[in-house]
Design a protein around this motif. Sequence first.
Motif, PDB file in Angstrom:
ATOM      1  N   ASP A   1      -6.634   8.860  -2.037  1.00 56.11           N
ATOM      2  CA  ASP A   1      -6.716   7.516  -2.619  1.00 56.11           C
ATOM      3  C   ASP A   1      -8.157   7.020  -2.746  1.00 56.11           C
ATOM      4  O   ASP A   1      -8.456   6.170  -3.572  1.00 56.11           O
ATOM      5  CB  ASP A   1      -5.915   6.510  -1.766  1.00 56.11           C
ATOM      6  CG  ASP A   1      -4.425   6.556  -2.084  1.00 56.11           C
ATOM      7  OD1 ASP A   1      -4.064   7.183  -3.100  1.00 56.11           O
ATOM      8  OD2 ASP A   1      -3.635   5.979  -1.321  1.00 56.11           O
TER       9      ASP A   1
ATOM     10  N   LYS B   1      -0.551  -2.377  -4.871  1.00 59.34           N
ATOM     11  CA  LYS B   1      -1.804  -3.150  -4.807  1.00 59.34           C
ATOM     12  C   LYS B   1      -2.512  -3.189  -6.155  1.00 59.34           C
ATOM     13  O   LYS B   1      -3.125  -4.177  -6.520  1.00 59.34           O
ATOM     14  CB  LYS B   1      -2.740  -2.521  -3.752  1.00 59.34           C
ATOM     15  CG  LYS B   1      -2.450  -2.971  -2.326  1.00 59.34           C
ATOM     16  CD  LYS B   1      -3.262  -4.209  -1.963  1.00 59.34           C
ATOM     17  CE  LYS B   1      -2.707  -4.953  -0.768  1.00 59.34           C
ATOM     18  NZ  LYS B   1      -3.002  -4.309   0.502  1.00 59.34           N
TER      19      LYS B   1
ATOM     20  N   GLY C   1      -3.902   4.769  -7.679  1.00 58.05           N
ATOM     21  CA  GLY C   1      -2.993   4.955  -6.544  1.00 58.05           C
ATOM     22  C   GLY C   1      -1.801   5.827  -6.880  1.00 58.05           C
ATOM     23  O   GLY C   1      -0.841   5.887  -6.116  1.00 58.05           O
ATOM     24  N   GLY C   2      -1.843   6.512  -8.016  1.00 56.52           N
ATOM     25  CA  GLY C   2      -0.724   7.379  -8.387  1.00 56.52           C
ATOM     26  C   GLY C   2      -1.152   8.358  -9.448  1.00 56.52           C
ATOM     27  O   GLY C   2      -2.298   8.817  -9.442  1.00 56.52           O
TER      28      GLY C   2
ATOM     29  N   ASP D   1       4.769   2.827  -4.633  1.00 54.33           N
ATOM     30  CA  ASP D   1       4.255   2.842  -5.997  1.00 54.33           C
ATOM     31  C   ASP D   1       5.281   2.188  -6.914  1.00 54.33           C
ATOM     32  O   ASP D   1       6.484   2.283  -6.707  1.00 54.33           O
ATOM     33  CB  ASP D   1       3.977   4.274  -6.470  1.00 54.33           C
ATOM     34  CG  ASP D   1       2.509   4.647  -6.301  1.00 54.33           C
ATOM     35  OD1 ASP D   1       1.827   3.989  -5.493  1.00 54.33           O
ATOM     36  OD2 ASP D   1       2.046   5.599  -6.974  1.00 54.33           O
TER      37      ASP D   1
ATOM     38  N   SER E   1      -0.064   2.156  -7.497  1.00 53.15           N
ATOM     39  CA  SER E   1       0.183   1.514  -6.205  1.00 53.15           C
ATOM     40  C   SER E   1       0.509   0.041  -6.431  1.00 53.15           C
ATOM     41  O   SER E   1       0.037  -0.579  -7.390  1.00 53.15           O
ATOM     42  CB  SER E   1      -1.025   1.673  -5.291  1.00 53.15           C
ATOM     43  OG  SER E   1      -2.017   0.762  -5.655  1.00 53.15           O
TER      44      SER E   1
ATOM     45  N   ASN F   1       0.827  -1.214   0.000  1.00 50.53           N
ATOM     46  CA  ASN F   1       0.000   0.000   0.000  1.00 50.53           C
ATOM     47  C   ASN F   1       0.855   1.254   0.000  1.00 50.53           C
ATOM     48  O   ASN F   1       0.368   2.337  -0.319  1.00 50.53           O
ATOM     49  CB  ASN F   1      -0.863   0.047   1.270  1.00 50.53           C
ATOM     50  CG  ASN F   1      -2.074  -0.811   1.130  1.00 50.53           C
ATOM     51  OD1 ASN F   1      -2.611  -0.953   0.033  1.00 50.53           O
ATOM     52  ND2 ASN F   1      -2.490  -1.408   2.241  1.00 50.53           N
ATOM     53  N   ASN F   2       2.087   1.111   0.439  1.00 50.76           N
ATOM     54  CA  ASN F   2       2.920   2.288   0.692  1.00 50.76           C
ATOM     55  C   ASN F   2       4.084   2.425  -0.270  1.00 50.76           C
ATOM     56  O   ASN F   2       5.066   3.089   0.023  1.00 50.76           O
ATOM     57  CB  ASN F   2       3.439   2.252   2.128  1.00 50.76           C
ATOM     58  CG  ASN F   2       2.335   2.472   3.130  1.00 50.76           C
ATOM     59  OD1 ASN F   2       1.339   3.113   2.810  1.00 50.76           O
ATOM     60  ND2 ASN F   2       2.487   1.931   4.317  1.00 50.76           N
TER      61      ASN F   2
END
Lengths: 61, 395
Positions: B346, B226, B204-205, B176, B224, B173-174
């Motif tokens: 997000d 994920k 996520g980005g 990219d 991300s 999650n943290n």
Amino acid sequence: MIEVDKGDCDFCGACAAVCPVDCIELYEKDIKIDSKKCTECKLCIYICPIEAMSYVEHETV
Amino acid sequence: MWNTKRYDIIVVGAGPAGSTFARIAASKGLSVLLLERKTRIGVPVRCGEGVIDSGLRLFYEPCPEWIATTIDKFCFIAPNGSSIAVKLQEKGYILNRNVFDSDLAKFAEKEGATVVTNANVNSLLFENDKVAGVKGICNNEPFEITSKLVIGADGVESRIGRFAGINTKINLNNIDSGYQKTISGIDVDRNVCSFYISNELAPGGYIWIFPKGNDSANIGIGISGKAHINGKSAKTRLDEFLDLKYPKHKVESISVGGIPLSKPIKQMVTDSVMLIGDAARTVNPLSGGGIILGMKSAVKAADVAVKILISDKEPTKINLIDYQKQWMNSEGKQINRIYRIKTAVDKLTDKDLNNIIERVNKLPVEKRSLARIFRACIPQKPSLLFDVAKVFVGY
């Protein structure tokens, strides 16, 4: 086991950053995965920006 | 010979943080060894290369060779294609990181640091269970070098921290997944940075277009970790984008990497070891900008380290912890706030993003500022937004 396509790999280290068991060692133009330590969690496959890593079933000898 | 001496400090990694640390420590009379894994410092570039002028000036007088182009405007593009342009209150630069990184290492060398490339550190050296230096391989020759203090400036994939027992694990999650192409032969405004904010394009980005001159740009994507599990990789997504937007582009170079977008690391120091820069996650978790923050962490760490070593104190965890405390009371605190904003951002859907751009477009042009855009994003927490506006790129 996890395999790296060394022709595609850019040795950026994203996989090493997410590896929970620190089994990936990087060199300037090489990468090694310690298959004894690797838990095959596949996080490295998910983070690899260029799809250079893949999971292959254990080969039966 | 560099590998037979004993040093006060070994710095692992000659990026902006490592070289800045080495320069400061050497200028205070300490013996410093700066080790870099790559053959050429700054090559390959793994960065969007954006910084703000005032941020850079905290450390260095900008040198013309470092600057590919000057930025005065940001442009945000919504999922539906509508866009807003925002004039920056201060100018920014897109750097030539290869020249910049190489010069920073030279500055460290000029102050007396020994700089060695092609040096791969593969473990720490322990004496009586205490960190006493590093081990590695340089040009196929193994080396063991002792020092009082080891600085981990070894990037997002940092191993120095792990070797020393610091938990540097970063969850999906943290971080990219970042992929960038420097392309030429395109029509691009050399003074504008563009950001495509869209879950469809870059979950996520975002996709960035940072010009590097009249007809070239760094065009990159962060998604991300994920997002890749059940979707397309960063590379596939960027290639699709480029084929659509710039079908005639020529690829000059490719840059790949993980972008840490996390809260500050819980532990930045231990006995005889300090982490700085990406290794310590000193990155803006919303923008991914980390050049200036990395150098800030280097300065704070160097000040603490120099004081301890010059007064002949032991660089124990207790003595080094001042660095971590100072960080958490300043930039670390800010990174925590930005991380909370990232968590909120997000959750925005593409429909939300379209609405935000539409709302900002209704504002008169002279009132459009980054702060207002972020205020439109998160109306319930306006107090957080000024920080984010200031730090969106390169801070």
